[in-house]
Scaffold this active site. Structure first.
Site, short mmCIF file in Angstrom:
data_model
loop_
_atom_site.label_atom_id
_atom_site.label_comp_id
_atom_site.label_asym_id
_atom_site.label_seq_id
_atom_site.Cartn_x
_atom_site.Cartn_y
_atom_site.Cartn_z
N GLY A 175 -5.72 1.18 18.08
CA GLY A 175 -4.75 0.94 17.02
C GLY A 175 -4.20 2.21 16.42
O GLY A 175 -4.83 3.28 16.50
N GLY B 70 -2.13 1.81 13.26
CA GLY B 70 -1.53 1.35 12.01
C GLY B 70 -2.24 1.91 10.80
O GLY B 70 -2.90 2.95 10.86
N GLY C 251 -17.06 -5.75 10.59
CA GLY C 251 -16.04 -5.44 9.60
C GLY C 251 -16.46 -5.59 8.16
O GLY C 251 -15.82 -5.02 7.26
N ASP D 124 -10.58 3.20 1.53
CA ASP D 124 -10.79 2.67 2.88
C ASP D 124 -11.50 3.68 3.78
O ASP D 124 -12.38 3.30 4.56
CB ASP D 124 -9.46 2.28 3.52
N LYS E 114 0.80 -1.22 0.00
CA LYS E 114 0.00 0.00 0.00
C LYS E 114 0.83 1.28 0.00
O LYS E 114 0.36 2.32 -0.47
CB LYS E 114 -0.96 0.01 1.19
#
Length: 274
Positions: free
Chosen positions: A131, A133, A240, A109, A72
């Site tokens: 998170g 990331g 998700g 995303d 990515k």
């Protein structure tokens, strides 16, 4: 499903790639719309990435690709127009080939994450994100655009989390994973905790108000321990698959020139969890 090697076609690339559900999603939509085309996996290692992009760029039947780990960041240097991704999300998950062979990169995303929240007014609302990331970057990018209030990032690396708040111009704090949750409107798990084969995400949800929403980006398993705990408390939840389908819907229209069919999400979800 759609016929292999049909033209036009798009792909999802990564290493590994066998686990990707993207071909199921795009294939379902192509069939539902009766469209010519195909969408398939391509196992591309890091040392073959540049050659893959160069070869596909020359193929007029190739409409583009989705990009998964670990590519990515690397693909940002291989497209003609990466937009503002480098200075914001810092990761590219979609490449679209133009008729002249030039390549435009984007990231679906963030919009995919926010799609199930679009009807809510989160302006000024307190948020907590687990998170720091790549997934968290997309989440924070979307939340910044929604003009949310203070954001608490739960992460083991305080410096990394504080850097993300600064990158996206958000006010907030870094909270230890074992500390008490603040009373937020939205709690998002953007980490791998709770995923199959990973440690669980054990959070005490009692500080959350009754109108809080708990959103877990993990989709394997679909009903994570976090979502089960939220449901036991009577809280609204988002799993998700919503983000997975939401980001794919945006890419599908870029690749094939038509939006996914309406009213078929329940069928698609059943296919993905079968």
């Amino acid at each position: 499903m759609s016929h292999p090697y049909a033209s036009p076609f798009a792909e999802v690339i990564g290493d590994p790639i066998a686990q990707s559900k993207s071909p199921l999603i795009h294939g379902f939509w192509l069939d539902a719309l009766g469209m010519e085309g195909d969408y398939r996996r391509a196992h591309v290692k890091a040392d073959a990435l540049a050659a893959y992009i160069a070869e596909r760029r020359a193929d007029p039947g190739w409409r583009g690709c989705n990009v998964t780990m670990p590519h990515k960041a690397a693909v940002m240097d291989l497209v003609d127009d990466p937009g503002d991704i480098r200075g914001t999300i810092g990761a590219m998950n979609t490449i679209v080939r133009q008729p002249d062979g030039s390549l435009i990169g984007t990231n679906t995303d963030a919009a995919g994450f926010y799609s199930p929240l679009a009807e809510l007014d989160l302006e000024g609302a307190p948020i907590a994100v687990v998170g720091a990331g790549g997934a968290a970057r997309a989440v924070l990018f979307a939340l910044a655009r929604a003009k949310v209030g203070k954001v608490a990032i739960l992460n083991r690396s305080p410096l990394k989390a504080m850097g993300l708040l600064a990158t996206f111009g958000l006010k907030g704090d870094v909270v230890a994973l074992d500390a008490a949750l603040p009373p937020v409107r939205l709690l998002v798990n953007a980490s791998s905790l709770g995923m199959a084969g990973q440690p669980p995400l054990d959070l005490d949800l009692s500080p959350l108000p009754d109108d809080a929403i708990v959103y877990d980006l993990v989709y394997s398993p679909l009903r994570t321990g976090l979502l089960k705990a939220a449901e036991a408390r009577g809280l609204d939840t988002v799993d998700g698959l919503d983000m997975l389908i939401g980001q794919a819907a945006l890419a599908f229209e870029l690749f094939f020139g038509a939006p996914p069919p309406e009213g078929r999400d329940d069928e698609l979800r059943a296919l993905l969890v079968a």
